[in-house]
Design a protein around this motif. Structure first.
Motif, PDB file in Angstrom:
ATOM      1  N   UNK A 161     -20.000  32.113 -28.372  1.00  0.00           N
ATOM      2  CA  UNK A 161     -19.396  33.069 -29.312  1.00  0.00           C
ATOM      3  C   UNK A 161     -19.163  32.469 -30.699  1.00  0.00           C
ATOM      4  N   UNK A 162     -18.608  31.275 -30.750  1.00  0.00           N
ATOM      5  CA  UNK A 162     -18.327  30.651 -32.050  1.00  0.00           C
ATOM      6  C   UNK A 162     -19.598  30.429 -32.875  1.00  0.00           C
ATOM      7  N   UNK A 214     -23.037  35.282 -38.485  1.00  0.00           N
ATOM      8  CA  UNK A 214     -22.878  36.660 -38.942  1.00  0.00           C
ATOM      9  C   UNK A 214     -22.324  36.713 -40.358  1.00  0.00           C
ATOM     10  N   UNK A 215     -22.539  37.852 -41.016  1.00  0.00           N
ATOM     11  CA  UNK A 215     -22.145  37.960 -42.421  1.00  0.00           C
ATOM     12  C   UNK A 215     -21.104  39.046 -42.691  1.00  0.00           C
ATOM     13  N   UNK A 216     -21.376  40.277 -42.254  1.00  0.00           N
ATOM     14  CA  UNK A 216     -20.454  41.356 -42.625  1.00  0.00           C
ATOM     15  C   UNK A 216     -19.534  41.742 -41.470  1.00  0.00           C
ATOM     16  N   UNK A 217     -18.528  42.551 -41.796  1.00  0.00           N
ATOM     17  CA  UNK A 217     -17.511  42.950 -40.826  1.00  0.00           C
ATOM     18  C   UNK A 217     -18.086  43.736 -39.662  1.00  0.00           C
ATOM     19  N   UNK A 218     -19.083  44.566 -39.932  1.00  0.00           N
ATOM     20  CA  UNK A 218     -19.675  45.376 -38.860  1.00  0.00           C
ATOM     21  C   UNK A 218     -20.277  44.492 -37.782  1.00  0.00           C
ATOM     22  N   UNK A 219     -20.954  43.429 -38.189  1.00  0.00           N
ATOM     23  CA  UNK A 219     -21.559  42.509 -37.229  1.00  0.00           C
ATOM     24  C   UNK A 219     -20.482  41.774 -36.431  1.00  0.00           C
ATOM     25  N   UNK A 220     -19.409  41.389 -37.111  1.00  0.00           N
ATOM     26  CA  UNK A 220     -18.293  40.733 -36.430  1.00  0.00           C
ATOM     27  C   UNK A 220     -17.680  41.664 -35.388  1.00  0.00           C
ATOM     28  N   UNK A 270     -10.383  34.835 -28.081  1.00  0.00           N
ATOM     29  CA  UNK A 270     -11.511  35.621 -28.592  1.00  0.00           C
ATOM     30  C   UNK A 270     -11.214  36.176 -29.981  1.00  0.00           C
ATOM     31  N   UNK A 271     -10.061  36.811 -30.141  1.00  0.00           N
ATOM     32  CA  UNK A 271      -9.749  37.463 -31.414  1.00  0.00           C
ATOM     33  C   UNK A 271      -9.292  36.479 -32.494  1.00  0.00           C
ATOM     34  N   UNK A 272      -9.068  35.236 -32.099  1.00  0.00           N
ATOM     35  CA  UNK A 272      -8.731  34.227 -33.096  1.00  0.00           C
ATOM     36  C   UNK A 272      -9.922  33.399 -33.519  1.00  0.00           C
ATOM     37  N   UNK A 273     -11.016  33.540 -32.778  1.00  0.00           N
ATOM     38  CA  UNK A 273     -12.174  32.680 -32.996  1.00  0.00           C
ATOM     39  C   UNK A 273     -12.875  32.948 -34.325  1.00  0.00           C
ATOM     40  N   UNK A 274     -12.921  34.226 -34.727  1.00  0.00           N
ATOM     41  CA  UNK A 274     -13.666  34.572 -35.949  1.00  0.00           C
ATOM     42  C   UNK A 274     -13.016  34.004 -37.208  1.00  0.00           C
ATOM     43  N   UNK A 275     -11.743  33.620 -37.129  1.00  0.00           N
ATOM     44  CA  UNK A 275     -11.065  33.061 -38.300  1.00  0.00           C
ATOM     45  C   UNK A 275     -11.649  31.715 -38.701  1.00  0.00           C
ATOM     46  N   UNK A 276     -12.253  31.006 -37.740  1.00  0.00           N
ATOM     47  CA  UNK A 276     -12.803  29.677 -38.033  1.00  0.00           C
ATOM     48  C   UNK A 276     -14.035  29.771 -38.932  1.00  0.00           C
ATOM     49  N   UNK A 277     -15.074  30.538 -38.576  1.00  0.00           N
ATOM     50  CA  UNK A 277     -16.222  30.640 -39.501  1.00  0.00           C
ATOM     51  C   UNK A 277     -15.881  31.333 -40.815  1.00  0.00           C
ATOM     52  N   UNK A 278     -14.855  32.169 -40.816  1.00  0.00           N
ATOM     53  CA  UNK A 278     -14.425  32.826 -42.062  1.00  0.00           C
ATOM     54  C   UNK A 278     -13.472  31.947 -42.872  1.00  0.00           C
ATOM     55  N   UNK A 279     -13.182  30.764 -42.351  1.00  0.00           N
ATOM     56  CA  UNK A 279     -12.306  29.775 -42.999  1.00  0.00           C
ATOM     57  C   UNK A 279     -10.936  30.397 -43.335  1.00  0.00           C
ATOM     58  N   UNK A 280     -10.356  31.092 -42.386  1.00  0.00           N
ATOM     59  CA  UNK A 280      -9.010  31.643 -42.536  1.00  0.00           C
ATOM     60  C   UNK A 280      -8.007  30.653 -41.924  1.00  0.00           C
ATOM     61  N   UNK A 281      -7.989  29.459 -42.470  1.00  0.00           N
ATOM     62  CA  UNK A 281      -7.222  28.369 -41.877  1.00  0.00           C
ATOM     63  C   UNK A 281      -5.712  28.617 -41.980  1.00  0.00           C
ATOM     64  N   UNK A 282      -5.255  29.111 -43.125  1.00  0.00           N
ATOM     65  CA  UNK A 282      -3.815  29.366 -43.307  1.00  0.00           C
ATOM     66  C   UNK A 282      -3.321  30.407 -42.309  1.00  0.00           C
ATOM     67  N   UNK A 283      -4.099  31.483 -42.152  1.00  0.00           N
ATOM     68  CA  UNK A 283      -3.719  32.540 -41.209  1.00  0.00           C
ATOM     69  C   UNK A 283      -3.726  32.018 -39.769  1.00  0.00           C
TER      70      UNK A 283
END
Length: 208
Positions: free
Chosen positions: A6-7, A13-19, A79-92
């Motif tokens: 998954x990671x 992926x690029x856009x929100x729809x794909x995520x 699962x729902x926290x995993x996408x923050x890593x490729x999006x570099x949402x480190x603070x969140x």
């Protein structure tokens, strides 16, 4: 599965729809794998304890329900926290995990005043803390990615809640037949969880 497949997939992926699509696919897969596994472990919990531990631990049966539900929420939070890593949402990511750890630390002390000195406090705290963890990630995903559950996923979640609830009731009040009834429920649940084309494909493979 989440880190090995998954990671890397989310990272490409690029856009929100794909995520959203990838999260939905993985959510359906997790439900299909984890829910029946939970039910089987809970149904045969006495046997599991005797095989892996001993009869001295048989009182731990009372902890299985909270522990298994906590494990389910733990997987969903991952699962729902995993996408923050490729999006570099480190603070969140750090903030949500910090709130989770604070709740996990405070809950046993809070429950102690409600339940008293009981070993269940640890398992209940585990369940509530990971439910809170999952809810935080889910809400942030819904806000940031505009994530929505499809009708199929909503139906699958409803059927899964129904299966878990039925399993608990049967295991507590119809113990003599719980092994048979819960196994039948799992197969019935699996049949309804599968889509029509998946059921057709499965039948073809069975009767080939």
């Amino acid at each position: 599965f989440l880190t090995n497949y998954t990671l890397p997939k989310l990272s490409s992926l690029k856009d929100n729809w794909e995520y959203n699509l990838e999260l939905s696919v993985n959510l359906r897969f997790l439900i299909f794998i984890i829910v029946p596994l939970m039910v089987m472990i809970f149904t045969f919990k006495s046997l599991v304890i005797k095989i892996f531990y001993s009869d001295k631990f048989i009182q731990a049966e009372d902890l299985f329900l909270f522990q298994l539900i906590g494990d389910l929420f733990r997987s969903l939070a991952a699962l729902f926290g995993l996408w923050l890593i490729p999006r570099v949402k480190i603070k969140q990511l750090i903030l949500i995990d910090l709130l989770f750890n604070i709740s996990y630390f405070l809950l046993p002390n809070f429950l102690f005043y409600i339940i008293g000195n009981n070993l269940k406090i640890i398992s209940i705290s585990y369940m509530i803390a990971f439910f809170f963890h999952f809810v935080l990630y889910f809400i942030y995903t819904k806000i940031e990615l505009k994530f929505t559950l499809s009708e199929t996923l909503i139906r699958n979640i409803f059927l899964s809640i129904l299966l878990i609830s039925s399993t608990f009731v049967i295991s507590e009040y119809i113990k003599s037949y719980s092994y048979y009834l819960n196994v039948i429920l799992i197969f019935t649940w699996s049949w309804f969880i599968l889509q029509s084309n998946e059921r057709e494909s499965l039948l073809k493979k069975i009767f080939k």
